[in-house]
Enzyme design. Structure first.
Site, short mmCIF file in Angstrom:
data_model
loop_
_atom_site.label_atom_id
_atom_site.label_comp_id
_atom_site.label_asym_id
_atom_site.label_seq_id
_atom_site.Cartn_x
_atom_site.Cartn_y
_atom_site.Cartn_z
N LYS A 178 0.84 -1.21 0.00
CA LYS A 178 0.00 0.00 0.00
C LYS A 178 0.87 1.25 0.00
O LYS A 178 0.60 2.22 -0.73
CB LYS A 178 -0.93 -0.02 1.23
CG LYS A 178 -2.00 -1.10 1.15
CD LYS A 178 -2.74 -1.33 2.48
CE LYS A 178 -3.72 -2.49 2.35
NZ LYS A 178 -4.46 -2.79 3.60
N GLN B 292 -4.03 -1.21 9.87
CA GLN B 292 -4.08 -2.58 9.34
C GLN B 292 -4.66 -3.53 10.39
O GLN B 292 -4.25 -3.54 11.54
CB GLN B 292 -2.67 -3.02 8.91
CG GLN B 292 -2.61 -4.35 8.19
CD GLN B 292 -3.30 -4.35 6.82
OE1 GLN B 292 -3.44 -3.32 6.18
NE2 GLN B 292 -3.74 -5.51 6.39
N ASP C 56 -10.61 3.19 4.70
CA ASP C 56 -11.02 1.77 4.69
C ASP C 56 -12.55 1.64 4.69
O ASP C 56 -13.08 0.58 4.40
CB ASP C 56 -10.51 1.07 5.96
CG ASP C 56 -9.26 0.26 5.72
OD1 ASP C 56 -9.10 -0.27 4.61
OD2 ASP C 56 -8.46 0.13 6.66
N1 GUN Z 1 -6.91 -6.59 6.80
C1 GUN Z 1 -7.38 -7.36 5.79
N2 GUN Z 1 -8.00 -6.59 4.86
C2 GUN Z 1 -7.88 -5.32 5.29
C3 GUN Z 1 -8.29 -4.08 4.75
O1 GUN Z 1 -8.91 -3.99 3.68
N3 GUN Z 1 -7.98 -2.99 5.48
C4 GUN Z 1 -7.31 -3.06 6.67
N4 GUN Z 1 -7.08 -1.93 7.32
N5 GUN Z 1 -6.92 -4.20 7.20
C5 GUN Z 1 -7.20 -5.32 6.51
#
Ligand code: GUN
Length: 297
Positions: free
Chosen positions: A53, A97, A120
């Site tokens: 990311k 995350q 998110d």
């Molecule tokens: N963990 C697994 N998928 C995601 C996501 O789309 N965003 C975040 N922040 N954590 C995750």
């Protein structure tokens, strides 16, 4: 004839090229979108995802700030960092995350993020905005990526029966809400199936479009798919493979080889939904930056 392959990798590349151009234009106006990622602990998969990311943001011309905290970080310290990021005018998107270490309450952390910086789309305010059909909502990246993939591959869900297998807060539930919206990419008839659905195959065989997000290999086999259906596989599962240099392979939730014999179109794993999730995170960050500027923040 085997199914057409919907390449998320190629569609994501196109979207990222569009975003690069948009970010270059915004930079000329003095707006540099900013994304903060927060990683707590040292889970290797989470570290890998956050790294991807960060690199994608940098490539798009998005300012990025990477916060990495030890697994023992007290909840109060994480909440204080989020407060600081909420107040930072150079940061327009905040991503914590998941999963977080067990001593930290996920819902408390998600609630602390400014909903207007919640790229998110996990804050309850954004979940509510999505449920009520607010067109300006920051929607969760993976389901938003699935909608973009459908539209850009000529599989508009409007009027179709879409079966979503999985009811997670990250994918299944927001997926269903996006498909239901009275908006481009929505207007579908939606069924949500899950681990307690009896005779899953009887349900999935009614799908014009089948979205699978359960996290278990071979959940969908060829006999569970209507001939000609579009299959979107959100799963990312590691399976042991001694012949592979890493000792494992990454597979989706559908039996790809079997299902592609009956489906009309299918997404591969890897190279399907995964790259779309990252592209949508960048898109959400740019949208958040534009909206915050409009609001004078
Ligand atoms: N963990 C697994 N998928 C995601 C996501 O789309 N965003 C975040 N922040 N954590 C995750």
């Amino acid at each position: 004839m085997p199914a057409a392959i919907i390449s998320g990798k190629d569609i994501a590349r196109t979207i990222r090229d569009e975003l690069n151009a948009q970010c270059a234009a915004l930079a000329k106006e003095g707006l540099i979108p900013g994304l903060a990622t927060v990683l707590v602990g040292d889970d290797p998969a989470s570290r890998l995802y956050v790294g991807m990311k960060q690199r994608a943001a940098a490539e798009a011309g998005i300012h990025s700030r990477a916060e990495t905290l030890p697994a023992t970080t007290p909840e109060s310290e994480l909440l204080a960092l989020i407060d600081e990021l909420n107040a930072d005018p150079a940061i327009h998107g905040i991503l914590v995350q998941l999963p977080l270490p067990r001593h930290i309450d996920d819902s408390k952390v998600l609630l602390a993020i400014d909903p207007d910086k919640d790229v998110d789309g996990f804050h309850p305010v954004n979940v509510g905005r999505l449920a009520t059909g607010d067109p300006e909502v920051l929607a969760p990246c993976t389901p938003r990526g699935v909608i973009e993939m459908l539209l850009r591959s000529g599989a508009d869900p409007s009027g179709k029966h879409v079966v979503v297998v999985g009811r997670s807060n990250i994918v299944g539930k927001p997926m269903a809400l996006l498909l239901l919206r009275k908006a481009a990419g929505g207007n579908a008839t939606v069924t949500v199936a899950h681990s307690r659905t009896s005779d899953l195959g009887a349900v999935t065989r009614t799908a014009d479009i089948l979205v699978v997000a359960v996290g278990w290999p071979d959940t969908i086999t060829r006999d569970m798919v209507k001939p000609g259906a579009t299959v979107i596989d959100v799963g990312t599962n590691r399976v042991d493979d001694p012949e592979h240099p890493r000792g494992y392979r990454v597979v989706g939730d559908a039996d790809f080889e079997g299902v592609r014999e009956v489906a009309g179109a299918i997404t591969p794993v890897p190279g399907g939904v995964g790259p779309m999730t990252i592209a949508m995170l960048l898109a959400n960050t740019v949208e958040a930056a534009i909206r915050l500027r409009k609001a004078g923040r």
